[in-house]
Design a protein around this motif. Sequence first.
Motif, PDB file in Angstrom:
ATOM      1  N   ILE A 174     -18.906 -28.827  -0.019  1.00  0.00           N
ATOM      2  CA  ILE A 174     -19.663 -29.202   1.614  1.00  0.00           C
ATOM      3  C   ILE A 174     -20.486 -30.388   1.476  1.00  0.00           C
ATOM      4  O   ILE A 174     -20.186 -31.300   2.511  1.00  0.00           O
ATOM      5  N   SER A 175     -21.278 -30.596   0.681  1.00  0.00           N
ATOM      6  CA  SER A 175     -22.176 -31.855   0.444  1.00  0.00           C
ATOM      7  C   SER A 175     -21.023 -33.126   0.495  1.00  0.00           C
ATOM      8  O   SER A 175     -21.351 -34.152   1.198  1.00  0.00           O
ATOM      9  N   LEU A 176     -20.370 -32.957  -0.314  1.00  0.00           N
ATOM     10  CA  LEU A 176     -19.356 -34.292  -0.817  1.00  0.00           C
ATOM     11  C   LEU A 176     -18.352 -34.411   0.589  1.00  0.00           C
ATOM     12  O   LEU A 176     -17.951 -35.546   0.821  1.00  0.00           O
ATOM     13  N   LEU A 177     -18.064 -33.479   1.059  1.00  0.00           N
ATOM     14  CA  LEU A 177     -17.236 -33.671   2.439  1.00  0.00           C
ATOM     15  C   LEU A 177     -17.843 -34.544   3.395  1.00  0.00           C
ATOM     16  O   LEU A 177     -17.325 -35.215   3.970  1.00  0.00           O
ATOM     17  N   ILE A 178     -19.258 -34.087   3.709  1.00  0.00           N
ATOM     18  CA  ILE A 178     -20.103 -34.715   4.497  1.00  0.00           C
ATOM     19  C   ILE A 178     -20.313 -36.163   4.097  1.00  0.00           C
ATOM     20  O   ILE A 178     -20.126 -37.060   4.883  1.00  0.00           O
ATOM     21  N   LEU A 179     -20.585 -36.156   2.832  1.00  0.00           N
ATOM     22  CA  LEU A 179     -20.829 -37.706   2.276  1.00  0.00           C
ATOM     23  C   LEU A 179     -19.800 -38.758   2.186  1.00  0.00           C
ATOM     24  O   LEU A 179     -19.992 -39.798   2.282  1.00  0.00           O
ATOM     25  N   THR A 180     -18.777 -37.985   1.772  1.00  0.00           N
ATOM     26  CA  THR A 180     -17.705 -39.028   1.371  1.00  0.00           C
ATOM     27  C   THR A 180     -16.438 -39.306   2.554  1.00  0.00           C
ATOM     28  O   THR A 180     -15.858 -40.050   2.361  1.00  0.00           O
ATOM     29  N   ILE A 181     -16.787 -38.324   3.438  1.00  0.00           N
ATOM     30  CA  ILE A 181     -15.683 -38.331   4.585  1.00  0.00           C
ATOM     31  C   ILE A 181     -16.248 -38.235   5.950  1.00  0.00           C
ATOM     32  O   ILE A 181     -16.152 -39.337   6.501  1.00  0.00           O
ATOM     33  N   ALA A 182     -17.180 -37.159   6.458  1.00  0.00           N
ATOM     34  CA  ALA A 182     -17.792 -37.158   7.582  1.00  0.00           C
ATOM     35  C   ALA A 182     -18.416 -38.493   7.909  1.00  0.00           C
ATOM     36  O   ALA A 182     -18.606 -39.344   8.952  1.00  0.00           O
ATOM     37  N   LEU A 183     -19.326 -38.836   7.081  1.00  0.00           N
ATOM     38  CA  LEU A 183     -20.642 -39.850   7.278  1.00  0.00           C
ATOM     39  C   LEU A 183     -19.767 -41.431   7.213  1.00  0.00           C
ATOM     40  O   LEU A 183     -20.012 -42.130   8.015  1.00  0.00           O
ATOM     41  N   PRO A 184     -18.910 -41.581   6.177  1.00  0.00           N
ATOM     42  CA  PRO A 184     -18.148 -43.087   6.409  1.00  0.00           C
ATOM     43  C   PRO A 184     -17.201 -42.887   7.722  1.00  0.00           C
ATOM     44  O   PRO A 184     -17.185 -44.303   8.185  1.00  0.00           O
ATOM     45  N   ILE A 185     -16.740 -41.754   8.193  1.00  0.00           N
ATOM     46  CA  ILE A 185     -15.813 -42.158   9.488  1.00  0.00           C
ATOM     47  C   ILE A 185     -16.975 -42.353  10.534  1.00  0.00           C
ATOM     48  O   ILE A 185     -16.657 -43.197  11.504  1.00  0.00           O
ATOM     49  N   LEU A 186     -18.157 -41.734  10.651  1.00  0.00           N
ATOM     50  CA  LEU A 186     -19.270 -42.158  11.646  1.00  0.00           C
ATOM     51  C   LEU A 186     -19.643 -43.278  11.519  1.00  0.00           C
ATOM     52  O   LEU A 186     -19.738 -44.092  12.437  1.00  0.00           O
ATOM     53  N   LEU A 187     -19.938 -44.033  10.245  1.00  0.00           N
ATOM     54  CA  LEU A 187     -20.375 -45.443  10.058  1.00  0.00           C
ATOM     55  C   LEU A 187     -19.214 -46.116  10.522  1.00  0.00           C
ATOM     56  O   LEU A 187     -19.543 -47.313  10.837  1.00  0.00           O
TER      57      LEU A 187
END
Length: 201
Positions: free
Chosen positions: A43-56
């Motif tokens: 879950i942490s890695l999904l947020i940091l490697t996929i969700a956060l880069p998409i938002l950025l």
Amino acid sequence: MNQLLKSISFIFHPILMPMLGVVFYFSKSPRFIPIEIIQAKIISLLILTIALPILLYFLLKNIGRVHSIYLDTAKERIVPLFLNGCITLLIINRVLPPTEIIELYYFFVGILISTLACFILAILKFKASIHMIGITGVTMFYIALSIHFSINVNGTLALMFIIIGAIATSRLHVKAHTNIELLFGFFIGLLPQLILVNYWL
């Protein structure tokens, strides 16, 4: 065929590659790791490697720093690569420290090295293929894990080499890269993972 080749670049986007390595590790590792820890890491890695880069990405697009998810020019790549490097540094310091899961720690150290190399090349106005960096890095990690755990993943490796060929063909077809840019991407993804194997294999 034209649509198929274009879709390959999207389906195997570099943003997905770290999670492919993480999921493969947890599915093949013979070590006992509590399911709660696995879920927390994923879950942490999904947020940091996929969700956060998409938002950025959408933030950068709104302020005009990038124009496409494929980062078509070397100039467009500089800020996203810098931000991705910061995220990867956060992962190896907070989510996957070397005292917990050493294989994944060095996997992400390799990703950080590849990202920094690509970042430097972007500053120098050279556009190495991030698609090739991602897929070859993951493939090398798979090979190392198969040796490390003495498991037979020949079918998976064969599929990965087919995907590497498909991605290279796709990137050439859409005229996103030249042969030399693909070759640079291949080695930038492969070599850090290969060198770091010495520290955990």
